[in-house]
Design a protein around this motif. Sequence first.
Motif, PDB file in Angstrom:
ATOM      1  N   TRP A   1       0.968  -1.321   0.032  1.00  0.00           N
ATOM      2  CA  TRP A   1      -0.181  -0.068  -0.015  1.00  0.00           C
ATOM      3  C   TRP A   1       0.649   1.345  -0.102  1.00  0.00           C
ATOM      4  CZ3 TRP A   1      -4.428   1.807  -1.244  1.00  0.00           C
ATOM      5  CH2 TRP A   1      -4.910   2.875  -0.754  1.00  0.00           C
TER       6      TRP A   1
ATOM      7  N   GLU B   1      -7.011   4.308  -5.597  1.00  0.00           N
ATOM      8  CA  GLU B   1      -8.435   3.629  -5.561  1.00  0.00           C
ATOM      9  C   GLU B   1      -8.607   2.120  -6.061  1.00  0.00           C
ATOM     10  OE1 GLU B   1     -11.903   3.460  -4.206  1.00  0.00           O
ATOM     11  OE2 GLU B   1     -10.734   4.911  -3.544  1.00  0.00           O
ATOM     12  N   PRO B   2      -8.102   1.883  -7.133  1.00  0.00           N
ATOM     13  CA  PRO B   2      -8.369   0.480  -7.481  1.00  0.00           C
ATOM     14  C   PRO B   2      -7.686  -0.489  -6.627  1.00  0.00           C
ATOM     15  CG  PRO B   2      -7.217   1.679  -9.391  1.00  0.00           C
ATOM     16  CD  PRO B   2      -7.573   2.536  -8.325  1.00  0.00           C
TER      17      PRO B   2
ATOM     18  N   ARG C   1      -7.340  -0.238  -3.440  1.00  0.00           N
ATOM     19  CA  ARG C   1      -7.990  -0.417  -2.308  1.00  0.00           C
ATOM     20  C   ARG C   1      -9.235  -1.296  -2.627  1.00  0.00           C
ATOM     21  NH1 ARG C   1     -10.144   3.910   1.835  1.00  0.00           N
ATOM     22  NH2 ARG C   1     -11.899   2.880   2.623  1.00  0.00           N
ATOM     23  N   GLN C   2      -9.893  -1.069  -3.665  1.00  0.00           N
ATOM     24  CA  GLN C   2     -10.817  -1.945  -4.034  1.00  0.00           C
ATOM     25  C   GLN C   2     -10.741  -3.354  -4.043  1.00  0.00           C
ATOM     26  OE1 GLN C   2     -12.632  -0.432  -7.633  1.00  0.00           O
ATOM     27  NE2 GLN C   2     -13.328   1.238  -6.707  1.00  0.00           N
ATOM     28  N   THR C   3      -9.340  -3.776  -4.609  1.00  0.00           N
ATOM     29  CA  THR C   3      -9.056  -5.256  -4.699  1.00  0.00           C
ATOM     30  C   THR C   3      -8.805  -5.666  -3.176  1.00  0.00           C
ATOM     31  OG1 THR C   3      -8.148  -4.755  -7.067  1.00  0.00           O
ATOM     32  CG2 THR C   3      -7.424  -6.526  -5.717  1.00  0.00           C
TER      33      THR C   3
ATOM     34  N   GLU D   1      -9.906  -4.772  -0.477  1.00  0.00           N
ATOM     35  CA  GLU D   1     -11.096  -5.011   0.314  1.00  0.00           C
ATOM     36  C   GLU D   1     -11.694  -6.329  -0.325  1.00  0.00           C
ATOM     37  OE1 GLU D   1     -13.209  -1.270  -0.784  1.00  0.00           O
ATOM     38  OE2 GLU D   1     -12.660  -0.231   1.146  1.00  0.00           O
ATOM     39  N   GLN D   2     -11.744  -6.518  -1.303  1.00  0.00           N
ATOM     40  CA  GLN D   2     -12.216  -7.872  -1.910  1.00  0.00           C
ATOM     41  C   GLN D   2     -11.675  -9.026  -1.547  1.00  0.00           C
ATOM     42  OE1 GLN D   2     -11.962  -7.023  -6.325  1.00  0.00           O
ATOM     43  NE2 GLN D   2     -13.936  -5.738  -6.367  1.00  0.00           N
TER      44      GLN D   2
ATOM     45  N   TRP E   1      -7.892  -5.199   3.218  1.00  0.00           N
ATOM     46  CA  TRP E   1      -7.864  -3.868   3.472  1.00  0.00           C
ATOM     47  C   TRP E   1      -7.684  -3.549   5.088  1.00  0.00           C
ATOM     48  CZ3 TRP E   1      -6.725   0.511   1.465  1.00  0.00           C
ATOM     49  CH2 TRP E   1      -6.932   1.481   2.079  1.00  0.00           C
TER      50      TRP E   1
END
Length: 78
Positions: free
Chosen positions: A48, A57-58, A60-62, A64-65, A69
């Motif tokens: 990170w 942002e992408p 972070r989304q990955t 989280e998935q 995160w």
Amino acid sequence: MALVPPALAEIVRAKIMDGAAQITTQQAKGDSDANGVVGTQAVVLAFWMGTPEPSREPVRQTLEQMGLWKYIAAAGTI
């Protein structure tokens, strides 16, 4: 590493592992129970911290998935 261009993968991998080792060393200072093992949290934090702002942002989304995160949020490095 799926978000990293293949041509840069080895360089990025080396930088992440170096950063994770540094994070682990810093966290272990003053902790006599620390065993020096680089854990998932240190690797995720290093990834990170090395992610350029425009790409965050992408990433972070990955993260989280993938359920990773939580390590960033827990460290307060958002």
